[in-house]
Write a protein that holds these residues in place. Structure first.
Motif, PDB file in Angstrom:
ATOM      1  N   ARG A 288      26.003  54.838  66.406  1.00 15.11           N
ATOM      2  CA  ARG A 288      25.542  53.467  66.185  1.00 15.11           C
ATOM      3  C   ARG A 288      26.309  52.491  67.068  1.00 15.11           C
ATOM      4  O   ARG A 288      27.403  52.789  67.532  1.00 15.11           O
ATOM      5  CB  ARG A 288      25.717  53.075  64.711  1.00 15.11           C
ATOM      6  CG  ARG A 288      24.674  53.706  63.777  1.00 15.11           C
ATOM      7  CD  ARG A 288      25.038  53.507  62.320  1.00 15.11           C
ATOM      8  NE  ARG A 288      25.931  54.561  61.851  1.00 15.11           N
ATOM      9  CZ  ARG A 288      26.425  54.647  60.631  1.00 15.11           C
ATOM     10  NH1 ARG A 288      26.136  53.716  59.746  1.00 15.11           N
ATOM     11  NH2 ARG A 288      27.218  55.641  60.281  1.00 15.11           N
ATOM     12  N   GLU A 289      25.715  51.318  67.271  1.00 12.51           N
ATOM     13  CA  GLU A 289      26.332  50.242  68.043  1.00 12.51           C
ATOM     14  C   GLU A 289      26.531  49.037  67.132  1.00 12.51           C
ATOM     15  O   GLU A 289      25.735  48.790  66.214  1.00 12.51           O
ATOM     16  CB  GLU A 289      25.436  49.830  69.222  1.00 12.51           C
ATOM     17  CG  GLU A 289      24.932  50.976  70.077  1.00 12.51           C
ATOM     18  CD  GLU A 289      25.999  51.485  71.031  1.00 12.51           C
ATOM     19  OE1 GLU A 289      26.873  50.685  71.415  1.00 12.51           O
ATOM     20  OE2 GLU A 289      25.955  52.694  71.376  1.00 12.51           O
TER      21      GLU A 289
ATOM     22  N   SER B  19      30.846  51.490  69.930  1.00 17.95           N
ATOM     23  CA  SER B  19      29.880  52.569  69.779  1.00 17.95           C
ATOM     24  C   SER B  19      30.584  53.692  69.032  1.00 17.95           C
ATOM     25  O   SER B  19      31.646  54.158  69.454  1.00 17.95           O
ATOM     26  CB  SER B  19      29.419  53.039  71.160  1.00 17.95           C
ATOM     27  OG  SER B  19      28.572  54.162  71.046  1.00 17.95           O
ATOM     28  N   HIS B  20      29.975  54.106  67.909  1.00 13.71           N
ATOM     29  CA  HIS B  20      30.674  55.048  67.033  1.00 13.71           C
ATOM     30  C   HIS B  20      29.676  55.643  66.054  1.00 13.71           C
ATOM     31  O   HIS B  20      28.783  54.956  65.556  1.00 13.71           O
ATOM     32  CB  HIS B  20      31.771  54.276  66.290  1.00 13.71           C
ATOM     33  CG  HIS B  20      32.601  55.086  65.351  1.00 13.71           C
ATOM     34  ND1 HIS B  20      33.318  56.192  65.728  1.00 13.71           N
ATOM     35  CD2 HIS B  20      32.850  54.923  64.019  1.00 13.71           C
ATOM     36  CE1 HIS B  20      33.976  56.665  64.692  1.00 13.71           C
ATOM     37  NE2 HIS B  20      33.705  55.929  63.635  1.00 13.71           N
TER      38      HIS B  20
ATOM     39  N   SER C 115      28.418  44.784  67.114  1.00 12.38           N
ATOM     40  CA  SER C 115      29.186  43.694  67.713  1.00 12.38           C
ATOM     41  C   SER C 115      29.723  42.828  66.594  1.00 12.38           C
ATOM     42  O   SER C 115      29.011  42.554  65.613  1.00 12.38           O
ATOM     43  CB  SER C 115      28.312  42.847  68.649  1.00 12.38           C
ATOM     44  OG  SER C 115      27.851  43.618  69.740  1.00 12.38           O
TER      45      SER C 115
ATOM     46  N   SER D  81      32.946  44.823  70.611  1.00 13.73           N
ATOM     47  CA  SER D  81      31.749  45.638  70.445  1.00 13.73           C
ATOM     48  C   SER D  81      32.166  47.093  70.451  1.00 13.73           C
ATOM     49  O   SER D  81      33.162  47.460  71.081  1.00 13.73           O
ATOM     50  CB  SER D  81      30.729  45.365  71.551  1.00 13.73           C
ATOM     51  OG  SER D  81      31.276  45.692  72.813  1.00 13.73           O
TER      52      SER D  81
ATOM     53  N   MET E 229      30.832  51.689  60.354  1.00 16.43           N
ATOM     54  CA  MET E 229      29.977  50.920  61.256  1.00 16.43           C
ATOM     55  C   MET E 229      29.108  49.884  60.542  1.00 16.43           C
ATOM     56  O   MET E 229      28.125  49.410  61.095  1.00 16.43           O
ATOM     57  CB  MET E 229      29.108  51.863  62.100  1.00 16.43           C
ATOM     58  CG  MET E 229      29.902  52.640  63.134  1.00 16.43           C
ATOM     59  SD  MET E 229      30.676  51.558  64.376  1.00 16.43           S
ATOM     60  CE  MET E 229      29.254  51.079  65.344  1.00 16.43           C
TER      61      MET E 229
END
Length: 323
Positions: A101-102, A97-98, A104, A95, A149
């Protein structure tokens, strides 16, 4: 590292337990990939990685236990690296965060990240990455920020071709000349562009370079996995690769050989290896011929003698080297 694709191996295996995490943070994290590393439990730490470099890009695989977090902090992005990384989730969870945005990823999924932006990645087990220059992707991908992402599912044809092509070069494709290394680097760049979303013109360019090369690799791997099947045929291979039989023929024609000639040559090679290996000393010649995909022993004997200049029995007894 030099750009000859020779692997650089880094491992904590030989270190005392107390030194493993500090070593990994400094050598792999800070020096190799410009990341901070935080284990997510107090379990004994172990890790290893393989890094390879080609002109303008690098690939790496790594395994770490226990689960960990990679952090690309503002301090660590001050190196002005504007590369684009494609993370491949080989096994386990991932997972991240970048870019606000998140996401998985499931196993075998992938995602693009921007090295010039902070990121936090949590994962366990084996992962891989391909890092390519943004300037190389720009002519092929319209908006790289939008591509970041966006989860690339494992069913993606472009992702499948990319992972298959990388597997082939990692397992021993000879890259003896700068020209060959440059060509492979272009192919990988094309496949990354296709995976993250090439423009129409970019896809057309990639189709004639990296995609074509990766398709041929995939077709050859398909054949090698089924040499013992006498029903191995052009139509079946094309169907599994989701292309037309004519396209497969054209791939081999570009190498100056036909599909049938390639299959025969691979079967001859397998039969020769089995005949001269102590492991198969107790096998009859007819059993070896059958295992190599020949249903007709007379055809096998004729083909073998034409290819190697000796009979299968002679090759087994004398160990003649192939011509």
């Amino acid at each position: 590292m030099s750009e000859d694709f020779a692997p650089l191996l880094v491992s904590t295996a030989a270190l005392p337990d107390r030194d493993r995490l500090p070593f990994w943070r400094e050598v792999f994290g800070r020096k190799m990939v410009r990341l901070d590393i935080e284990p997510l439990s107090e379990a004994p730490f172990e890790a290893d990685s393989t890094l390879r470099v080609l002109p303008g890009l690098r690939t790496m695989t790594w395994r770490m236990r226990p689960a960990a977090r990679f952090l690309r902090t503002p301090e660590l992005i001050a190196d002005a690296d504007d590369s684009v990384g494609l993370l491949l989730n080989l096994v386990g969870d991932l997972s991240l965060s970048h870019c606000g945005r998140e996401a998985s990823l499931g196993e075998k999924d992938a995602i693009a990240v921007l090295h010039g932006e902070p990121a936090a990645v949590c994962f366990r087990n084996a992962k891989a990455a391909v890092v390519v220059p943004r300037a190389g992707l720009a002519p092929l991908v319209a908006n790289i920020e939008d591509a970041a992402m966006r989860v690339i599912p494992r069913e993606s044809d472009a992702l499948r071709l990319l992972t298959g092509y990388l597997k082939m070069v990692h397992e021993g494709l000879p890259l003896a000349t700068p020209e060959l290394r440059q060509r492979v680097a272009v192919h990988v760049l094309d496949l990354v562009a296709m995976a993250i979303g090439a423009t129409r013109d970019g896809a057309a360019i990639a189709a004639e370079r990296g995609v074509r090369a990766a398709r041929l690799v995939a077709v050859k791997a398909d054949i090698a996995a089924r040499l013992d099947r006498r029903d191995l045929g052009l139509a079946a291979v094309a169907a599994r690769q989701q292309v037309t039989p004519r396209y497969v023929q054209m791939l081999f024609e570009s190498e100056g050989i036909t599909f049938s000639q390639f299959v025969l040559e691979q079967r001859m090679t397998r039969a020769y290896q089995m005949l001269t290996s102590p492991r198969y000393a107790g096998w009859t010649i007819s059993a070896i011929a059958l295992a190599a995909g020949f249903g007709d022993l007379s055809h096998f004997n004729r083909s073998f003698r034409r290819r190697y200049g000796v009979t299968p029995s002679d090759a087994r007894c004398a160990g003649h080297p192939p011509r």
